[in-house]
Design a protein around this motif. Structure first.
Motif, mmCIF file in Angstrom:
data_model
loop_
_atom_site.group_PDB
_atom_site.id
_atom_site.type_symbol
_atom_site.label_atom_id
_atom_site.label_comp_id
_atom_site.label_asym_id
_atom_site.label_seq_id
_atom_site.Cartn_x
_atom_site.Cartn_y
_atom_site.Cartn_z
ATOM 1 N N VAL A 9 -8.096 -1.296 3.338
ATOM 2 C CA VAL A 9 -7.639 -2.544 3.978
ATOM 3 C C VAL A 9 -9.254 -3.003 4.272
ATOM 4 N N ALA A 10 -9.383 -4.282 3.796
ATOM 5 C CA ALA A 10 -10.681 -4.566 3.787
ATOM 6 C C ALA A 10 -11.017 -6.161 4.097
ATOM 7 N N PHE A 11 -12.415 -6.470 4.274
ATOM 8 C CA PHE A 11 -12.828 -7.967 4.263
ATOM 9 C C PHE A 11 -13.667 -8.018 2.937
ATOM 10 N N GLY A 26 -8.884 -8.637 2.223
ATOM 11 C CA GLY A 26 -8.850 -7.788 0.791
ATOM 12 C C GLY A 26 -8.460 -6.334 0.851
ATOM 13 N N GLY A 27 -8.659 -5.556 0.116
ATOM 14 C CA GLY A 27 -8.381 -4.198 0.068
ATOM 15 C C GLY A 27 -7.271 -3.771 -0.776
ATOM 16 N N SER A 28 -7.571 -2.625 -1.451
ATOM 17 C CA SER A 28 -6.400 -2.228 -2.298
ATOM 18 C C SER A 28 -4.753 -2.185 -1.828
ATOM 19 N N ALA A 29 -4.542 -1.691 -0.422
ATOM 20 C CA ALA A 29 -3.494 -1.569 0.235
ATOM 21 C C ALA A 29 -2.778 -2.748 0.292
ATOM 22 N N VAL A 30 -3.558 -3.868 0.750
ATOM 23 C CA VAL A 30 -3.199 -5.055 1.191
ATOM 24 C C VAL A 30 -2.862 -5.750 -0.263
ATOM 25 N N TYR A 31 -3.420 -5.976 -1.201
ATOM 26 C CA TYR A 31 -3.207 -6.513 -2.357
ATOM 27 C C TYR A 31 -1.759 -5.611 -2.868
ATOM 28 N N PHE A 32 -1.861 -4.582 -3.013
ATOM 29 C CA PHE A 32 -0.657 -3.593 -3.296
ATOM 30 C C PHE A 32 0.671 -4.180 -2.409
ATOM 31 N N PHE A 80 -16.072 -3.252 4.259
ATOM 32 C CA PHE A 80 -16.229 -4.433 3.824
ATOM 33 C C PHE A 80 -16.969 -4.500 2.280
ATOM 34 N N TRP A 81 -16.598 -5.242 1.398
ATOM 35 C CA TRP A 81 -16.765 -5.197 0.058
ATOM 36 C C TRP A 81 -17.156 -6.650 -0.519
ATOM 37 N N LYS A 82 -18.597 -6.670 -0.983
ATOM 38 C CA LYS A 82 -19.054 -7.667 -1.631
ATOM 39 C C LYS A 82 -19.332 -7.862 -3.114
ATOM 40 N N ALA A 122 -3.442 4.572 -3.747
ATOM 41 C CA ALA A 122 -4.461 3.271 -4.303
ATOM 42 C C ALA A 122 -5.845 4.095 -4.332
ATOM 43 N N ASN A 123 -6.664 3.434 -4.743
ATOM 44 C CA ASN A 123 -8.107 3.760 -5.028
ATOM 45 C C ASN A 123 -8.842 4.388 -4.088
ATOM 46 N N GLY A 124 -9.219 5.778 -3.986
ATOM 47 C CA GLY A 124 -9.818 6.504 -2.879
ATOM 48 C C GLY A 124 -10.155 7.958 -3.330
ATOM 49 N N PRO A 230 -10.736 -12.661 -9.856
ATOM 50 C CA PRO A 230 -9.912 -11.486 -10.362
ATOM 51 C C PRO A 230 -9.705 -10.584 -9.558
ATOM 52 N N THR A 231 -10.261 -10.370 -8.213
ATOM 53 C CA THR A 231 -10.114 -9.396 -7.116
ATOM 54 C C THR A 231 -8.665 -9.071 -6.960
ATOM 55 N N GLY A 232 -8.480 -7.762 -6.982
ATOM 56 C CA GLY A 232 -7.116 -7.452 -6.492
ATOM 57 C C GLY A 232 -6.019 -7.276 -7.855
ATOM 58 N N ALA A 233 -6.534 -7.698 -8.944
ATOM 59 C CA ALA A 233 -5.582 -7.952 -10.053
ATOM 60 C C ALA A 233 -5.082 -6.582 -10.408
ATOM 61 N N GLY A 234 -5.857 -5.491 -10.344
ATOM 62 C CA GLY A 234 -5.339 -3.862 -10.471
ATOM 63 C C GLY A 234 -4.171 -3.444 -9.354
ATOM 64 N N ASP A 235 -4.759 -3.952 -8.068
ATOM 65 C CA ASP A 235 -3.826 -3.593 -7.192
ATOM 66 C C ASP A 235 -2.592 -4.261 -7.257
ATOM 67 N N SER A 236 -2.649 -5.710 -7.538
ATOM 68 C CA SER A 236 -1.252 -6.387 -7.486
ATOM 69 C C SER A 236 -0.563 -6.160 -8.662
HETATM 70 P P1 AMP Z 1 -9.311 -4.585 -7.838
HETATM 71 O O1 AMP Z 1 -10.054 -5.754 -8.177
HETATM 72 O O2 AMP Z 1 -7.687 -4.429 -8.067
HETATM 73 O O3 AMP Z 1 -10.008 -3.418 -8.426
HETATM 74 O O4 AMP Z 1 -9.306 -4.343 -6.293
HETATM 75 C C1 AMP Z 1 -10.337 -4.741 -5.564
HETATM 76 C C2 AMP Z 1 -10.110 -4.456 -3.989
HETATM 77 O O5 AMP Z 1 -10.492 -3.187 -3.858
HETATM 78 C C3 AMP Z 1 -11.107 -5.240 -2.781
HETATM 79 O O6 AMP Z 1 -10.079 -6.059 -2.092
HETATM 80 C C4 AMP Z 1 -11.798 -4.326 -2.368
HETATM 81 O O7 AMP Z 1 -11.827 -4.644 -0.904
HETATM 82 C C5 AMP Z 1 -11.210 -2.950 -2.710
HETATM 83 N N1 AMP Z 1 -12.352 -2.081 -3.063
HETATM 84 C C6 AMP Z 1 -13.606 -2.197 -3.516
HETATM 85 N N2 AMP Z 1 -14.271 -1.209 -3.497
HETATM 86 C C7 AMP Z 1 -13.487 -0.254 -3.109
HETATM 87 C C8 AMP Z 1 -13.540 1.452 -2.903
HETATM 88 N N3 AMP Z 1 -14.694 2.051 -3.277
HETATM 89 N N4 AMP Z 1 -12.550 2.011 -2.284
HETATM 90 C C9 AMP Z 1 -11.486 1.322 -1.813
HETATM 91 N N5 AMP Z 1 -11.449 -0.028 -2.021
HETATM 92 C C10 AMP Z 1 -12.230 -0.757 -2.775
#
Ligand code: AMP
Length: 301
Positions: A9-11, A26-32, A80-82, A122-124, A230-236
Motif C-alpha cells: 500500500v503505497a504513495f 498506489g501499491g500492488s494491494a491497492v490496485y488489485f 514510497f515508490w518513484k 501480490a509482489n513481495g 502504466p503503473t498498476g497494470a499488472g496488479d489491476s
Molecule cells: P505494477 O505497475 O503492476 O508492477 O505495480 C506498480 C505498483 O507496485 C506501484 O503502485 C508501487 O507502489 C508498487 N511497487 C513498486 N515496487 C514495489 C516493491 N518492491 N514491492 C511491492 N510493491 C512495489
C-alpha cells in the motif's frame, strides 16, 4: 466468494514523458483491490504509516474492501515508490524506493480473513508470502506475483513458495530470468514444472500468455492509443482476474480464460489515467462493453 490480497500500500511519484504526479495513491494491494471490487468484496492485508490519510481507507471501504487487515504503524512512514517511464511507456526505471513500514512487514491475517477461499499474494518477498499462507485455513486457489528482486535475492525461498501455490503471474523478463529460457513458451512450461498448476506470463502492451494443464494460449492486450500511466497494470490485471474467479467461485480453465479477459480489460482502463483515477470513473458495465468489442476482435469469421 471471499478473496484476500496481501501486498504493498503505497504513495507513488510517477514521471512519464509528458506528465508527472507526486505522491499519488498506489501499491500492488491497492490496485488489485480496486480492480477486483467490480466483481466481489475484497479483504486487504497490508501496512501503512501514520502519514496515511484516512480518506484513502474510506475510499477503499466504499468499494467493498474490508480494511481490517490494514495495519497502521504509529511513528512509521508509508512505502514510497518513484518511477520514470521511457517514451515507449513500457519500460520503466525505479528512481527511488523508501520501504519504510513495508520493509519489516510482518503480515497478520485477521482471524475473520483466514477462511478466504481465494488468495492473491501480490509482489513481495517469498518469505512474507509464505507467512501469509501459513495463516490460511484451506484456500481453494492461491495465486502469487513475484519480481526480479526476489528471483535474484531469495531464489530458494521462491522455489519453495512455487510448490505451495496454484498459479503464478509473472512478467516476461522475469519469466526468462527465473528459467534461463529465452523462449517464453518454454519458460512458461518450465515454471509449471516448478510447482504451479498454471502460469500467466504478462507481456505489457503485447498481452498475456496462459500455460495450464489443458491449454496454452495468448490473449492480446486491448488496443488502446491512450496510455497515460502504466503503473498498476499488472496488479489491476490480477485484480480483475481474481475478482472474476472469486465471484464465479470456479477455477476451471474456461473460467480462467474469461478471468484473463476481464483482467486484460481492467488493466486497459487503468493505464488511461494516473493512479486509480480511470478505474474510479468506470463501472462493471463499461468492462462488459469493452468485453463485447474484445470478443469481436478475437473472433475470426
Ligand atoms: P505494477 O505497475 O503492476 O508492477 O505495480 C506498480 C505498483 O507496485 C506501484 O503502485 C508501487 O507502489 C508498487 N511497487 C513498486 N515496487 C514495489 C516493491 N518492491 N514491492 C511491492 N510493491 C512495489
Amino acid at each position: 466468494m471471499s478473496l484476500l490480497v496481501v501486498g504493498s500500500v503505497a504513495f507513488d511519484s510517477i514521471h512519464t514523458p509528458t506528465a508527472e504526479r507526486d505522491r499519488v495513491l498506489g501499491g500492488s494491494a491497492v490496485y488489485f483491490s480496486y480492480a477486483a471490487s467490480y466483481f466481489t468484496p475484497v479483504r486487504l492485508v497490508g501496512v501503512v504509516g501514520e502519514d496515511w490519510p484516512q480518506e484513502h481507507t474510506e475510499m477503499l471501504q466504499a468499494r467493498r474492501v474490508d480494511t481490517a487487515g490494514l495495519q497502521v504503524k504509529e511513528g512509521g512512514k508509508t512505502f514510497f515508490w518513484k518511477g520514470k517511464y521511457m517514451p515507449n511507456m513500457n519500460d520503466r526505471e525505479t528512481l527511488e524506493v523508501e520501504l519504510n513500514v513495508f520493509g519489516d512487514f510482518d503480515p497478520h491475517v485477521p482471524e475473520a480473513f483466514r477462511d478466504s477461499r481465494y488468495v492473491f499474494l501480490a509482489n513481495g518477498s517469498p518469505v512474507v508470502q509464505a507467512k501469509v499462507l501459513d495463516q490460511m485455513a484451506q484456500p481453494a486457489l492461491v495465486v502469487a506475483d513475484t519480481m526480479d528482486l526476489w528471483i535474484q535475492t531469495q531464489h530458494e525461498d521462491l522455489l519453495k513458495l512455487l510448490r505451495r501455490i496454484d498459479g503464478l503471474v509473472i512478467n516476461d523478463s522475469e519469466a526468462r530470468l527465473l528459467t534461463e529460457e529465452e523462449n517464453l513458451v518454454a519458460a512458461g512450461m518450465k515454471i509449471r514444472q516448478m510447482g504451479p498448476r498454471f502460469v500467466i506470463v504478462k507481456k505489457g502492451e503485447h498481452g498475456a500468455m496462459f500455460f495450464g494443464e489443458e491449454a496454452v494460449y495468448t490473449l492480446p492486450a486491448y488496443p488502446t492509443a491512450k496510455v497515460v500511466d502504466p503503473t498498476g497494470a499488472g496488479d489491476s490485471f490480477a485484480g480483475g482476474m481474481m475478482g472474476y474467479i472469486a465471484a464465479q467461485d470456479k477455477h476451471d480453465e474456461a473460467t480462467l480464460k474469461r478471468s484473463l479477459a476481464y483482467g486484460t480489460l481492467v488493466a486497459s482502463f487503468n493505464v488511461e489515467d494516473f493512479s486509480l483515477e480511470r478505474m474510479q470513473r468506470i463501472e462493471l458495465d463499461d468492462l462488459d462493453q469493452r468485453l463485447g468489442w474484445y470478443r469481436e476482435m478475437l473472433t475470426i469469421g
